[in-house]
Design a protein around this motif. Structure first.
Motif, PDB file in Angstrom:
ATOM      1  N   ARG A 115     -65.692 -52.483   6.129  1.00 28.32           N
ATOM      2  CA  ARG A 115     -65.516 -52.530   7.496  1.00 28.32           C
ATOM      3  C   ARG A 115     -65.768 -53.654   8.247  1.00 28.32           C
ATOM      4  NH1 ARG A 115     -68.155 -47.343  10.957  1.00 28.32           N
ATOM      5  NH2 ARG A 115     -66.506 -48.211  12.473  1.00 28.32           N
ATOM      6  N   PHE A 116     -66.457 -54.597   7.546  1.00 30.99           N
ATOM      7  CA  PHE A 116     -66.656 -55.942   8.202  1.00 30.99           C
ATOM      8  C   PHE A 116     -65.680 -56.744   8.603  1.00 30.99           C
ATOM      9  CE2 PHE A 116     -71.177 -56.202   5.662  1.00 30.99           C
ATOM     10  CZ  PHE A 116     -71.644 -55.057   6.412  1.00 30.99           C
TER      11      PHE A 116
ATOM     12  N   LEU B 283     -71.427 -60.828  13.626  1.00 27.21           N
ATOM     13  CA  LEU B 283     -71.328 -61.379  12.208  1.00 27.21           C
ATOM     14  C   LEU B 283     -72.844 -61.253  11.775  1.00 27.21           C
ATOM     15  CD1 LEU B 283     -68.779 -63.995  12.542  1.00 27.21           C
ATOM     16  CD2 LEU B 283     -68.390 -61.766  11.447  1.00 27.21           C
ATOM     17  N   LEU B 284     -73.786 -61.620  12.544  1.00 24.49           N
ATOM     18  CA  LEU B 284     -75.164 -61.596  12.067  1.00 24.49           C
ATOM     19  C   LEU B 284     -75.795 -60.388  11.609  1.00 24.49           C
ATOM     20  CD1 LEU B 284     -77.838 -63.679  11.378  1.00 24.49           C
ATOM     21  CD2 LEU B 284     -78.451 -63.332  14.056  1.00 24.49           C
ATOM     22  N   ALA B 285     -75.268 -59.391  12.375  1.00 25.89           N
ATOM     23  CA  ALA B 285     -75.666 -58.032  12.021  1.00 25.89           C
ATOM     24  C   ALA B 285     -75.277 -57.574  10.622  1.00 25.89           C
ATOM     25  CB  ALA B 285     -75.395 -57.150  13.297  1.00 25.89           C
ATOM     26  N   ALA B 286     -73.952 -57.854  10.455  1.00 26.28           N
ATOM     27  CA  ALA B 286     -73.340 -57.641   9.358  1.00 26.28           C
ATOM     28  C   ALA B 286     -74.146 -58.196   8.125  1.00 26.28           C
ATOM     29  CB  ALA B 286     -72.017 -58.203   9.309  1.00 26.28           C
ATOM     30  N   SER B 287     -74.668 -59.578   8.161  1.00 24.26           N
ATOM     31  CA  SER B 287     -75.445 -60.258   7.156  1.00 24.26           C
ATOM     32  C   SER B 287     -76.645 -59.562   6.923  1.00 24.26           C
ATOM     33  CB  SER B 287     -75.701 -61.429   7.630  1.00 24.26           C
ATOM     34  OG  SER B 287     -76.411 -61.591   8.772  1.00 24.26           O
ATOM     35  N   PHE B 288     -77.283 -58.993   7.979  1.00 27.72           N
ATOM     36  CA  PHE B 288     -78.430 -58.008   7.769  1.00 27.72           C
ATOM     37  C   PHE B 288     -78.186 -56.742   7.339  1.00 27.72           C
ATOM     38  CE2 PHE B 288     -80.566 -59.977  12.000  1.00 27.72           C
ATOM     39  CZ  PHE B 288     -80.674 -61.131  11.347  1.00 27.72           C
ATOM     40  N   VAL B 289     -77.312 -56.136   7.391  1.00 27.06           N
ATOM     41  CA  VAL B 289     -76.884 -55.026   6.682  1.00 27.06           C
ATOM     42  C   VAL B 289     -76.715 -55.288   5.101  1.00 27.06           C
ATOM     43  CG1 VAL B 289     -75.110 -52.879   6.692  1.00 27.06           C
ATOM     44  CG2 VAL B 289     -75.997 -53.717   8.686  1.00 27.06           C
ATOM     45  N   LYS B 290     -75.814 -56.424   5.027  1.00 23.91           N
ATOM     46  CA  LYS B 290     -75.539 -56.423   3.427  1.00 23.91           C
ATOM     47  C   LYS B 290     -76.693 -56.896   2.721  1.00 23.91           C
ATOM     48  CE  LYS B 290     -72.612 -59.928   0.652  1.00 23.91           C
ATOM     49  NZ  LYS B 290     -71.608 -60.785   0.817  1.00 23.91           N
ATOM     50  N   ASP B 291     -77.707 -57.679   3.307  1.00 23.31           N
ATOM     51  CA  ASP B 291     -78.941 -57.999   2.486  1.00 23.31           C
ATOM     52  C   ASP B 291     -79.822 -56.719   2.712  1.00 23.31           C
ATOM     53  OD1 ASP B 291     -77.684 -60.280   2.110  1.00 23.31           O
ATOM     54  OD2 ASP B 291     -79.019 -61.045   3.820  1.00 23.31           O
ATOM     55  N   LYS B 292     -79.684 -55.521   3.248  1.00 28.18           N
ATOM     56  CA  LYS B 292     -80.406 -54.295   3.466  1.00 28.18           C
ATOM     57  C   LYS B 292     -81.622 -54.897   4.054  1.00 28.18           C
ATOM     58  CE  LYS B 292     -78.156 -51.743  -0.285  1.00 28.18           C
ATOM     59  NZ  LYS B 292     -78.439 -51.118  -1.581  1.00 28.18           N
ATOM     60  N   GLY B 293     -81.635 -55.973   4.847  1.00 30.02           N
ATOM     61  CA  GLY B 293     -82.836 -56.182   5.714  1.00 30.02           C
ATOM     62  C   GLY B 293     -83.874 -56.872   4.755  1.00 30.02           C
TER      63      GLY B 293
ATOM     64  N   ASP C   8     -73.822 -51.025  16.550  1.00 31.45           N
ATOM     65  CA  ASP C   8     -73.004 -50.091  15.875  1.00 31.45           C
ATOM     66  C   ASP C   8     -73.004 -50.482  14.276  1.00 31.45           C
ATOM     67  OD1 ASP C   8     -72.227 -48.407  17.888  1.00 31.45           O
ATOM     68  OD2 ASP C   8     -70.316 -49.557  18.281  1.00 31.45           O
ATOM     69  N   ILE C   9     -73.192 -51.941  14.083  1.00 32.68           N
ATOM     70  CA  ILE C   9     -73.049 -52.314  12.708  1.00 32.68           C
ATOM     71  C   ILE C   9     -74.371 -52.005  12.045  1.00 32.68           C
ATOM     72  CG2 ILE C   9     -73.159 -54.377  11.356  1.00 32.68           C
ATOM     73  CD1 ILE C   9     -70.972 -55.532  13.313  1.00 32.68           C
ATOM     74  N   LEU C  10     -75.629 -52.094  12.754  1.00 31.47           N
ATOM     75  CA  LEU C  10     -76.806 -52.213  12.194  1.00 31.47           C
ATOM     76  C   LEU C  10     -77.101 -50.619  12.230  1.00 31.47           C
ATOM     77  CD1 LEU C  10     -78.352 -54.668  14.342  1.00 31.47           C
ATOM     78  CD2 LEU C  10     -78.052 -54.760  11.615  1.00 31.47           C
ATOM     79  N   GLY C  11     -76.088 -49.814  12.864  1.00 30.75           N
ATOM     80  CA  GLY C  11     -76.776 -48.101  12.865  1.00 30.75           C
ATOM     81  C   GLY C  11     -77.840 -48.036  13.847  1.00 30.75           C
ATOM     82  N   LEU C  12     -77.819 -48.532  15.116  1.00 25.33           N
ATOM     83  CA  LEU C  12     -78.698 -48.318  15.920  1.00 25.33           C
ATOM     84  C   LEU C  12     -78.136 -47.780  17.206  1.00 25.33           C
ATOM     85  CD1 LEU C  12     -81.005 -51.487  15.368  1.00 25.33           C
ATOM     86  CD2 LEU C  12     -81.627 -49.229  14.616  1.00 25.33           C
ATOM     87  N   ARG C  13     -76.844 -47.308  17.306  1.00 21.92           N
ATOM     88  CA  ARG C  13     -76.284 -47.005  18.474  1.00 21.92           C
ATOM     89  C   ARG C  13     -75.525 -45.714  18.010  1.00 21.92           C
ATOM     90  NH1 ARG C  13     -71.120 -48.351  20.941  1.00 21.92           N
ATOM     91  NH2 ARG C  13     -71.412 -48.190  23.341  1.00 21.92           N
TER      92      ARG C  13
END
Length: 788
Positions: A185-186, A197-207, A243-248
């Motif tokens: 979905r990115f 985009l920064l949120a997507a990078s966090f999701v990809k790296d799983k934090g 939304d990307i981070l799953g926080l909404r």
């Protein structure tokens, strides 16, 4: 591995390594088998709580090469003993299986405290929860949340979040499960949206921080904290990033005006607080402007500020815009938006933003808005601001200050800087202290004045004078010159000290104390004394005494009886005060006075023993002591019976013993309580006091049958010695014969009946007391009666 990859900050992993491999690590046991039992309890228990520790000590493994749905069988075999066990598990998120199923390991720890528990006690409280809030939009309710720790956030990257709604009957219903976006979905993210985009990078790296394989746990933990903080911040700023981070989550199955309660959970979270209910009523809530917005004028700048407490839970970032004079457009002057970090321990009532105007004049219009956790912007708060001239003028040079004795004035002279043309007025300031407490002593002097006369005629001049010249420009800015000290001669005496008290002991050591002089410029005190009178004083020590007490020792072998003490205060200009009150002090005296001479001592029956003596030849006698002893008692000693003042040289003793020889002597005492030897003793014979025990007839009367009835009084009880035994002796005679002892009766009787033999004859009676020791009282007066 432990020595390379762990540090003491790691909490539990570091002490695990110390227990396993450091021979100096102190365990509460010396026996080797017991030591291994302790290691087992300490270490294996921690592997049941933390997979990282289990992997580090070889008691854990994470298999990342699985697919879902599928079932897997694992076998773990101990290489040395060959013991093994197997387990089957389906690849379902959150599923856990134990083999043997009913096995409950029993771990014991010294004092009952495991490593993780001790680590928890040593650390401050860390909230472990998912914190959420809601925003009503009438047609929907938007939920936003954030995990409180990086560990919760990292686990939720895989597990996601479950959204529950609780109805009025407390029935809990799951309405959604929210996971971070999948990578496919990115591509929907606009390339211009940097936060998304920064949120997507966090999701990809799983934090999990990347490219930190060689860093230790501590450094990885710090970076994980940073990523967690960045994720929460960008989720507040961008709904798409949230939304990307799953926080909404947006709940559209709602009705306007109704109240809803939500819970947000994630599978592996063990919260250390009760479940958090998010309660919201679906009513319109406007985003009001930031509260408390005001503008303070500064030097070529303005200080914009708004309240912290009123806005802290509403908005997380702010944008400030400015409208220039004569313009109709507001321009953003804070890009990116302002984000403030608040330190809870520091009281900070306002957020601040300073806009430098760089010399631009005129009135500027400002507005500020805030962004909430849902990515919405509030209404604007407006204000006006303009800069001021806050640059002080160049100070004048105060180069002269002189006291003019003839006119009692101080003349001050200063020069004005050449390039300072904006001075509005000067003012002269004075203080007693070089550093502070300056006050104005002149009116507002014209900017061209350079001389000022300060009259001190009616002032208290025993003080320092420090002067400054204050210059004020047309904008009210001030500057002051350097300080100038002017000396005014002090010729006045300080006030004398008060409350002088002096004591002296038997060795001649004197202690003098006093209250300080009330004059503020006193530097110390001088002590004076005199032997003869109150006028001829001599200083005891030429040294100035800083304290308010002084002690010294005087000689005792002098002809003078008294010493006189007085104090003078001295100020910082060597002026001395008048004498304090003068204290007269008696010198110590160890020599007793000469004994007096007892010239007379004789007994008088009516009054007692009369004594008179010649006074002692000493001039300082204060009193005389009278002594007495029983000369007939070999064990008797001289006993003090009374005293007289020095003016009284006679004494009557009315409490003497009877029927014995008594000795009397006198001692003299001086004003220092020295007592002379005994005077010459004088003996006095004191007879038995017969009169003291005199009794008499109360009645002597005749009766029928030739009887005479005799009645007498008992002796006065106060004259009788306690327990004294006595009897009554009755004397009788007939006619002109001498009376003779007739009868004796006991002390309990007070009457007697005498049988008469002859009529017309005069009978004579008398009575007295006779004591057991043979002593008798005085015989009473004779009572006569004629019997007819």
């Amino acid at each position: 591995w432990f020595s390379v990859n762990t540090k003491s900050e790691d909490g539990v992993i570091f002490p695990v390594g110390e227990i396993l491999y450091n021979p100096d690590f102190a365990l509460p046991s010396s026996d080797n088998s017991e030591a291994w039992n302790l290691k087992y309890n300490y270490v294996v228990y921690e592997t049941t709580l933390n997979q990282d520790i289990a992997i580090a000590v070889g008691l854990g493994y994470t298999d990342s090469l699985i697919t879902n749905p599928a079932k897997y069988r694992y076998t773990i075999r101990h290489n040395q003993s060959g013991l093994s066990n197997s387990i089957e598990i389906a690849a379902n998120p959150g599923e856990a299986i134990q083999v043997p199923k009913d096995f409950e390991p029993n771990f014991t720890f010294p004092d009952g405290n495991s490593l993780s528990y001790l680590n928890q006690l040593s650390q401050p409280f860390v909230l472990k929860a998912v914190i959420g809030k809601a925003r009503p939009l009438l047609d929907s309710i938007v939920l936003r949340w954030g995990p409180s720790t990086p560990e919760i956030w990292r686990n939720a990257m895989e597990d996601g979040y479950d959204i529950y709604r609780i109805d009025e009957k407390d029935i809990k219903t799951k309405v959604a499960s929210i996971l971070p976006w999948k990578e496919d979905r990115f591509t929907q993210i606009p390339l211009s949206d940097t936060l998304a985009l920064l949120a997507a990078s966090f999701v990809k790296d799983k934090g999990i921080p990347q490219k930190m394989e060689n860093e230790n746990f501590f450094e990885k933990a710090i970076m994980t904290d940073n990523l967690h903080g960045f994720a929460l911040a960008i989720a507040d700023r961008s709904p798409l990033a949230a939304d990307i981070l799953g926080l909404r989550y947006v709940d559209r199955d709602v009705k306007a005006g109704e109240t809803y309660v939500y819970n947000i959970e994630t599978k592996r979270l063990k919260s250390n607080i009760p479940p958090i209910d998010i309660r919201i009523t679906n009513e319109f809530e406007p985003l009001l402007a930031p509260e408390g917005f005001s503008i303070q004028k500064g030097d070529d700048a303005v200080n914009l500020r708004w309240l912290v407490n009123s806005n802290l839970t509403k908005y997380g970032s702010y944008i400030v815009e400015r409208q220039n004079p004569g313009d109709s457009i507001f321009y953003v002057i804070t890009d990116p938006p302002l984000v403030f970090i608040i330190e809870p321990s520091i009281k900070q009532p306002y957020y601040h933003f300073i806009d430098s105007l760089h010399g631009n004049k005129g009135v500027f219009r400002y507005r500020v808005k805030g962004s909430n956790a849902f990515g919405e912007w509030s209404e604007y708060a407006y204000g006006l601001g303009y800069s001021m001239d806050r640059t002080p003028p160049e100070p004048v040079s105060l180069y002269s200050g002189d006291y003019q004795k003839d006119s009692n004035q101080i003349r001050l002279v200063w020069s004005i800087p050449i390039n300072n043309v904006d001075i509005k007025y000067h003012q002269v300031l004075v203080s007693e202290n070089e550093e502070y407490n300056y006050s104005a002593v002149s009116a507002e002097l014209p900017s061209t004045d350079t001389v000022f006369y300060f009259n001190v005629k009616d002032m208290f001049i025993d003080r320092p004078f420090y002067f400054k010249i204050m210059s004020v420009d047309s904008s009210g800015n001030q500057s002051t010159s350097i300080v100038r000290y002017v000396s005014v001669p002090d010729l006045e005496k300080p006030l004398a000290p008060t409350n002088l008290k002096v004591t002296i002991d038997t060795t001649g050591r004197i202690l003098a104390t006093w209250s300080p002089s009330a004059s503020h410029d006193v530097e110390g005190y001088y002590v004076f004394y005199s032997n003869d009178d109150e006028s001829d004083f001599t200083m005891d020590d030429n040294t100035l005494q800083k304290d308010t007490f002084y002690t010294w020792t005087i000689p005792l072998n002098t002809l003078t009886k008294n010493i006189y003490i007085a104090i003078k205060a001295a100020d910082d200009n060597y002026n001395r005060s008048n004498f304090s009150d003068i204290v007269k002090l008696r010198r110590p005296d160890k020599i007793p006075p000469p004994k007096p001479f007892l010239s007379q001592a004789f007994y008088e029956e009516e009054s007692g023993v009369y004594l008179s003596w010649k006074k002692s030849s000493a001039t300082d006698v204060e009193k005389y002591f009278i002594y007495r002893k029983n000369n007939k008692d070999s064990l008797s000693t001289w006993k003090l019976i009374d005293s007289t003042t020095k003016e009284v040289l006679e004494y009557t003793d009315d409490k003497y013993p009877y029927d014995t020889e008594v000795g009397y002597s006198i001692k003299a005492s001086d004003d220092f309580n020295n007592i002379s030897e005994l005077s010459n003793p004088v003996p006095v014979n004191i007879p038995f006091p017969k009169n003291k025990y005199l009794v008499s007839f109360q009645k002597v009367e005749s009766s029928k049958n030739m009887n005479v009835n005799l009645t007498w009084n008992k002796p006065d009880a106060k004259n009788m010695d306690k327990g004294a035994s006595f009897k009554y002796q009755i004397f009788r005679s007939i006619g002109n014969d001498e009376i003779e002892l007739y009868k004796e009766v006991t002390s309990s009787e007070t009457n007697l009946t005498d049988k008469i033999e002859m009529k017309n004859v005069l009978y004579n009676y008398a009575i007295r007391i006779m004591f057991e020791n043979g002593k008798t009282g005085k015989i009473s007066e004779t009572k006569s009666i004629l019997i007819q």
